[in-house]
Design an enzyme around this catalytic site. Structure first.
Site, PDB file in Angstrom:
ATOM      1  N   ASP A   1     -15.590 -15.463   5.140  1.00 19.52           N
ATOM      2  CA  ASP A   1     -14.423 -15.262   5.054  1.00 19.52           C
ATOM      3  C   ASP A   1     -13.853 -14.877   6.526  1.00 19.52           C
ATOM      4  O   ASP A   1     -13.985 -13.738   7.069  1.00 19.52           O
ATOM      5  CB  ASP A   1     -14.020 -13.712   4.168  1.00 19.52           C
TER       6      ASP A   1
ATOM      7  N   TYR B   1     -14.251  -6.319   3.451  1.00 24.75           N
ATOM      8  CA  TYR B   1     -12.623  -6.422   2.742  1.00 24.75           C
ATOM      9  C   TYR B   1     -12.315  -7.970   2.670  1.00 24.75           C
ATOM     10  O   TYR B   1     -12.501  -8.764   3.507  1.00 24.75           O
ATOM     11  CB  TYR B   1     -11.554  -5.759   3.662  1.00 24.75           C
TER      12      TYR B   1
ATOM     13  N   TYR C   1       0.709  -1.169  -0.170  1.00 33.58           N
ATOM     14  CA  TYR C   1      -0.200  -0.119   0.053  1.00 33.58           C
ATOM     15  C   TYR C   1       1.003   1.219   0.016  1.00 33.58           C
ATOM     16  O   TYR C   1       0.756   2.297   0.807  1.00 33.58           O
ATOM     17  CB  TYR C   1      -1.004  -0.103   1.358  1.00 33.58           C
TER      18      TYR C   1
ATOM     19  N   LYS D   1      -4.001 -16.288   7.724  1.00 31.40           N
ATOM     20  CA  LYS D   1      -3.435 -15.460   8.857  1.00 31.40           C
ATOM     21  C   LYS D   1      -2.975 -16.230   9.779  1.00 31.40           C
ATOM     22  O   LYS D   1      -1.809 -16.637   9.902  1.00 31.40           O
ATOM     23  CB  LYS D   1      -4.237 -14.323   9.167  1.00 31.40           C
TER      24      LYS D   1
HETATM   25  N1  PMP Z   1     -10.056 -11.443   3.820  1.00 32.57           N
HETATM   26  C1  PMP Z   1      -9.798 -10.939   4.977  1.00 32.57           C
HETATM   27  C2  PMP Z   1     -10.983 -10.812   5.875  1.00 32.57           C
HETATM   28  C3  PMP Z   1      -8.747 -10.280   5.305  1.00 32.57           C
HETATM   29  O1  PMP Z   1      -8.430  -9.543   6.408  1.00 32.57           O
HETATM   30  C4  PMP Z   1      -7.596 -10.433   4.658  1.00 32.57           C
HETATM   31  C5  PMP Z   1      -6.001  -9.696   4.702  1.00 32.57           C
HETATM   32  N2  PMP Z   1      -6.169  -8.366   5.394  1.00 32.57           N
HETATM   33  C6  PMP Z   1      -7.694 -11.207   3.418  1.00 32.57           C
HETATM   34  C7  PMP Z   1      -8.987 -11.932   3.129  1.00 32.57           C
HETATM   35  C8  PMP Z   1      -6.382 -11.068   2.479  1.00 32.57           C
HETATM   36  O2  PMP Z   1      -5.485 -12.179   3.055  1.00 32.57           O
HETATM   37  P1  PMP Z   1      -4.135 -12.110   2.377  1.00 32.57           P
HETATM   38  O3  PMP Z   1      -3.461 -10.567   2.956  1.00 32.57           O
HETATM   39  O4  PMP Z   1      -3.245 -13.083   3.116  1.00 32.57           O
HETATM   40  O5  PMP Z   1      -4.210 -12.291   0.789  1.00 32.57           O
END
Ligand code: PMP
Length: 429
Positions: free
Chosen positions: A247, A146, A18, A276
């Site tokens: 998600d 997100y 970013y 994560k």
């Molecule tokens: N979904 C959610 C809810 C997230 O918080 C994130 C990352 N912040 C992602 C997807 C994307 O994961 P990555 O950065 O491992 O691609």
């Protein structure tokens, strides 16, 4: 390399997340990390309030996790997953099925959260095609979400407030309901519930799936909502043959006080994305779980045409098994509620402070929302001066610390947040 050489090389060649290149503000050089502390190259130690973007739930250099990686390294670090399999992956898949909400029985391993969402989308679109409904090719979601930085996940991020408004016109056009209102324990808003149902029903003929972050909308704004709305989504999607994707890349593995946030609502989605904290923040790994019915439908149509090079990476699977083992053997729920109490107490004085719009805490997540955009360099420097690592964004100064952060360090983190909030205010444009 000296810290100066590292910074010079970084400025010359390295693109950071970013950020433009070179970045507007130089990064801090980290030399090592242990427990809940990052050690900077100049010798300063910072209590990590971010768990390395919410992943390092057990902190750094945990002896059990280190040993799991070393042990696996002695067997193999990687083999391709096409035509081959191995114990770390099979063990992990079985454990995820055991832990996940009921009904999620098939596991696709992949290498990052965004890819896990891509795979979820592909599964859903392909399932609808395989079962004779190819016209169901759009996704539904609510605003404020997100789901990652690759193109299909970007299309279900908040179209205005999110980081991806630049791409409107390029991204597939999805169906958006209003953002869930209120907070975790706000009363259910019947008008919102009706609007949510109405959005899904009006588009039912073209929706393959609805995808949301359950309970906590993370990078879209760090907002919490009443889990009841997840039950509403479960009912309306089921009634119309639409798949429901949760998600849980940010919320999985205990962050909100339950192993998965779906448990707050007592519902199972058809597809679940995790990432994560899956590896305790050691290595990049994610997974997309689905029902046996989806796997059957997709497989009847042919193959799921997805296969990352590092799919099922044995090192990552081994450390994920060890991280989940630590959770299961310990009192993670007690730890998370202790963190929650400390964050509530430590952040309470900021409620009503000048420039602060809201203070909210859920599980091991503490958020201070400002009434203005945070001055990132000033806020970060103020937290660093307090011995704390934070990474505020937009109007949010927040923490998601490792679960084992003790009360004294949680006190440091909340003091760091207060300093960051005050610094942001001083430098307000
Ligand atoms: N979904 C959610 C809810 C997230 O918080 C994130 C990352 N912040 C992602 C997807 C994307 O994961 P990555 O950065 O491992 O691609």
């Amino acid at each position: 390399m000296t810290p100066e050489e590292i910074l010079a090389g970084d400025r010359e060649h390295v693109w950071h997340p970013y950020a433009p290149l070179p970045p507007a503000v130089p990064p801090y050089v980290v030399e090592s990390a242990r427990g809940v502390r990052l050690r900077l190259a100049d010798g300063r130690e910072l209590v990590d309030g971010m768990s390395s973007w919410w992943a390092a739930i057990h902190g750094y250099r945990h002896p059990v996790l280190d040993a799991a990686v070393v042990d696996q390294l002695g067997r193999m670090s990687h083999v391709m997953f096409g035509g081959l399999t191995h114990e770390p992956a099979v063990r992990l898949a079985g454990t995820l099925v055991e832990l996940a909400p009921p009904g999620l029985e098939r596991v696709f391993l992949c290498d990052s959260g965004s890819v896990a969402v891509e795979v979820a989308v592909k599964m859903c679109l392909q399932y609808q095609r395989a079962t004779g409904r190819p016209e169901r090719h759009r996704l539904g979601t609510w605003r404020g979400g997100y789901h990652g930085d690759t193109f299909h996940p970007m299309s279900v991020c908040d179209p205005e407030g999110g980081m991806h408004h630049l791409w409107s016109g390029v991204l597939p056009r999805q169906v958006f309901a209003p953002a869930p209102p209120g907070d975790f324990d706000s009363p259910v808003d019947p008008a919102y519930e009706a609007a949510l149902v109405d959005t899904v029903e009006r588009h039912a003929h073209e929706l393959a799936a609805v995808i949301v972050e359950p309970v906590v909308q993370g990078a879209g704004g760090m907002r919490f909502h009443n889990p009841h709305y997840l039950r509403v989504l479960r009912e309306v999607t089921r009634a119309h043959g639409i798949l429901l994707v949760f998600d849980e890349i940010a919320t999985g593995f205990g962050r909100t006080g339950t192993m998965f946030a779906a448990e707050h609502a007592g519902v199972s989605p058809d597809v679940l994305c995790v990432g994560k904290a899956l590896t305790g923040g050691y290595l990049t790994l994610a997974a997309t779980l689905c029902t046996a019915e989806i796997a059957r439908g997709v497989s009847a149509d042919g193959v799921l045409a997805h296969g990352p090079t590092f799919m099922g990476n044995p090192l990552a699977c081994a450390v994920a098994n060890a991280s989940i083992g630590l959770l299961r053997a310990g009192d993670w729920a007690g730890e998370v509620s202790r963190v929650e109490r400390a964050l509530r107490t430590g952040l309470a004085p900021l409620r009503g402070a000048a420039g602060v719009r809201d203070v909210r805490v859920l599980g091991a997540i503490g958020v201070v929302q400002l009434d203005h955009e945070v001055d990132l360099p000033a806020a970060t420097a103020a937290a660093v001066a307090e011995g704390v690592w934070l990474r505020p964004f937009r109007d949010l100064v927040y923490t998601m610390p490792p679960y084992l952060t003790d009360d004294a360090d949680l006190g440091r983190i909340t003091a760091g947040i207060a300093a960051a909030v005050a610094a942001g205010r001083t430098h307000r444009p």
